[in-house]
Write an enzyme that holds these catalytic residues in place. Structure first.
Site, PDB file in Angstrom:
ATOM      1  N   THR A   1       3.637  19.851 -15.245  1.00  0.00           N
ATOM      2  CA  THR A   1       3.083  20.961 -14.477  1.00  0.00           C
ATOM      3  C   THR A   1       2.982  22.231 -15.318  1.00  0.00           C
ATOM      4  O   THR A   1       1.962  22.922 -15.284  1.00  0.00           O
ATOM      5  CB  THR A   1       3.955  21.231 -13.238  1.00  0.00           C
ATOM      6  OG1 THR A   1       5.324  21.349 -13.651  1.00  0.00           O
ATOM      7  CG2 THR A   1       3.842  20.106 -12.227  1.00  0.00           C
TER       8      THR A   1
ATOM      9  N   PHE B   1       3.414  25.302  -5.805  1.00  0.00           N
ATOM     10  CA  PHE B   1       4.702  24.640  -5.993  1.00  0.00           C
ATOM     11  C   PHE B   1       5.141  23.884  -4.735  1.00  0.00           C
ATOM     12  O   PHE B   1       6.321  23.574  -4.581  1.00  0.00           O
ATOM     13  CB  PHE B   1       5.763  25.665  -6.390  1.00  0.00           C
ATOM     14  CG  PHE B   1       5.519  26.274  -7.747  1.00  0.00           C
ATOM     15  CD1 PHE B   1       5.948  25.635  -8.896  1.00  0.00           C
ATOM     16  CD2 PHE B   1       4.831  27.470  -7.858  1.00  0.00           C
ATOM     17  CE1 PHE B   1       5.705  26.190 -10.145  1.00  0.00           C
ATOM     18  CE2 PHE B   1       4.585  28.033  -9.104  1.00  0.00           C
ATOM     19  CZ  PHE B   1       5.017  27.391 -10.262  1.00  0.00           C
TER      20      PHE B   1
ATOM     21  N   CYS C   1       9.165  22.926  -5.023  1.00  0.00           N
ATOM     22  CA  CYS C   1       9.715  22.718  -6.366  1.00  0.00           C
ATOM     23  C   CYS C   1      10.961  23.576  -6.601  1.00  0.00           C
ATOM     24  O   CYS C   1      10.884  24.809  -6.573  1.00  0.00           O
ATOM     25  CB  CYS C   1       8.639  23.041  -7.408  1.00  0.00           C
ATOM     26  SG  CYS C   1       9.227  22.942  -9.104  1.00  0.00           S
TER      27      CYS C   1
END
Length: 470
Positions: free
Chosen positions: A274, A404, A411
């Site tokens: 990511t 996220f 996350c």
């Protein structure tokens, strides 16, 4: 994971066929991007039927905000994540909501992402970036941005997670763990892609047989590492050390070694793919936006000073507000984790009139939610970091920006990723001028995350400008 929705119908693209459904219009090499193209004109919620599997997609910010309500909805695992469980098990990313290891790991690892922990990781991030820059300085010609960003972020997460140096910038050939990990991941992705096809179970077994040695190597290396750390006098305060030695503060429970391996794999995969994608997209947009590039370089010159080799202090990173806005805008246009699934906790009626029952799931398609003109304006497809100025962000629809994820399953490493990305991007802009290939058109690879491919930059040493007047 059959997605029935009690037989309710949704808008779908033209050209549906018996048996295969909407398969013929899909691009197997770029399923997300082809889905984005097919979504045009279908409204805030639509479906694709692939054989007997129904995929329901949400594309409007308003409806995404409904699904973000944690009192009514929770995380759902898509078929792709279910397939990934064979690689990462009950990791933070792939665990079901009712699996106790998820909550235990989440509680144990919270201290690993506090401000004090970020301060410990900061010199490790700087050291990895220094190796990257040394490699660039010694190598003439264009650099493959995405490949080098991936090497950088993999080294950073492996060193902070379990103090392992894979030698990405010193070895001629990659450490054997890396191709084995990639092969095991791709096997899981292929199985997820095939899950809705007739005969998928037989094809999945064939994929498993071909890739069993890769999975076995990855598992064995991490199991040996965990065993060695348990047997030794280990006082390391990396993520592995926390999982090995920290009981839950209330229950006293600890993670078993298999789940610790799953968590390490989760951090390795999610923690480097990511961030490397976010950096690569940010560099792509900056290299084609002279005004934004100039503003970003003026900021880093003001904060970091005239020495191009200076390394940002921990306290300087939050001062790089425009650099942070560049990353936010890059993640708005191309969120590297491009979708998340949601399922209702109990039977719930959406504002569209559709009834959602437990077991039904929808995928929030972030590249379209992040381009919703009702929130982002008619120029939502354009790169403009100043969208994230406080004055322009104030009053924006909540949950319209979710790179996220959302809720309690969002996350856990968000601050880690952003700190690393701001730090690295600022150093690059301070040290180098960026020259793109004018003929390059953005191409995006869809693996576990999104990533530019074929994107090269020519980097030339830069002399930082004088600090502008306040």
């Amino acid at each position: 994971m059959r997605n029935n929705w009690s037989g309710q119908a949704f808008p779908h693209p033209p050209g549906r066929r018996p048996v295969v459904g909407d398969l013929l219009g899909a691009d197997p090499a770029a399923p997300l991007q082809s889905t984005m193209r097919r979504a045009e004109g279908l409204g805030p919620i639509f479906e694709l039927k692939i054989f007997d599997q129904k995929f329901v997609f949400v594309t409007s910010a308003e409806l995404a905000a409904e699904l973000a309500d944690e009192s009514l909805f929770e995380k759902a695992l898509s078929p792709a994540l279910v397939a990934l469980r064979e690689f990462a098990g009950q990791g933070l990313f792939t665990a079901y909501n009712d699996e106790t290891n998820w909550a235990l790991a989440h509680d144990l690892l919270r201290p690993a992402f506090t401000r004090d922990a970020m301060r410990r990781y900061h010199p490790i991030m700087l050291a990895a970036a220094r190796e990257l820059f040394d490699t660039w300085d010694a190598r003439p010609g264009p650099v493959d941005v995405s490949a080098d960003m991936t090497r950088l972020t993999l080294e950073t997460i492996s060193r902070t997670a379990f103090s392992q140096d894979f030698g990405s910038f010193t070895r001629e050939d990659p450490h054997p763990f890396i191709p084995a990990m990639i092969a095991a991941l791709r096997a899981g992705q292929r199985k997820g892609t095939l899950a809705s096809m007739p005969g998928s179970a037989m094809m999945a077994r064939r994929i498993d047989r071909r890739n069993a040695h890769h999975q076995a190597y990855v598992d064995r290396l991490l199991d040996d590492l965990i065993a060695a750390r348990r047997a030794g006098d280990d006082d390391n305060d990396d993520l592995l050390g926390i999982m090995l030695h920290s009981p839950h503060p209330e229950t006293g429970q600890r993670l078993d070694d298999v789940n610790i391996r799953h968590q390490i794999l989760t951090f390795l995969v999610a923690g480097h793919e990511t961030t490397s994608g976010a950096l690569s997209f940010a560099l792509h947009h900056l290299s084609r936006s002279p005004a934004a590039l100039q503003q970003a370089q003026a900021e880093v010159d003001r904060v970091l000073g005239p020495d191009p080799d200076v390394e940002p202090t921990f306290e300087q990173v939050p001062k790089l507000r425009y650099v942070r806005r560049v990353l936010d805008e890059a993640l708005r246009l191309w969120p590297t984790a491009p979708a998340f699934g949601r399922s209702p906790r109990r039977t719930t009626t959406l504002s569209t009139g559709h009834v959602m029952r437990p077991g039904d799931w929808a995928l929030v398609l972030l590249p379209l939610v992040h381009r919703d003109p009702a929130v982002w304006g008619d120029d939502a497809d354009q790169f403009d970091p100043d969208r994230f100025l406080p004055g322009r962000s104030r009053g924006r629809l909540p949950h319209a920006y979710k790179p996220f994820g959302t809720g309690e399953r969002s996350c856990i490493g968000r601050q880690f990723a952003l700190h690393e990305a701001v730090l690295v991007l600022a150093q690059m802009l301070h040290r180098y001028d960026l020259e793109p290939d004018p003929a390059y058109e953005l191409q995006i690879s869809e693996r576990l995350t999104l990533m530019p491919v074929g994107f090269e930059l020519t980097l030339t040493p830069r002399v930082p400008g004088p600090a502008p007047a306040a």
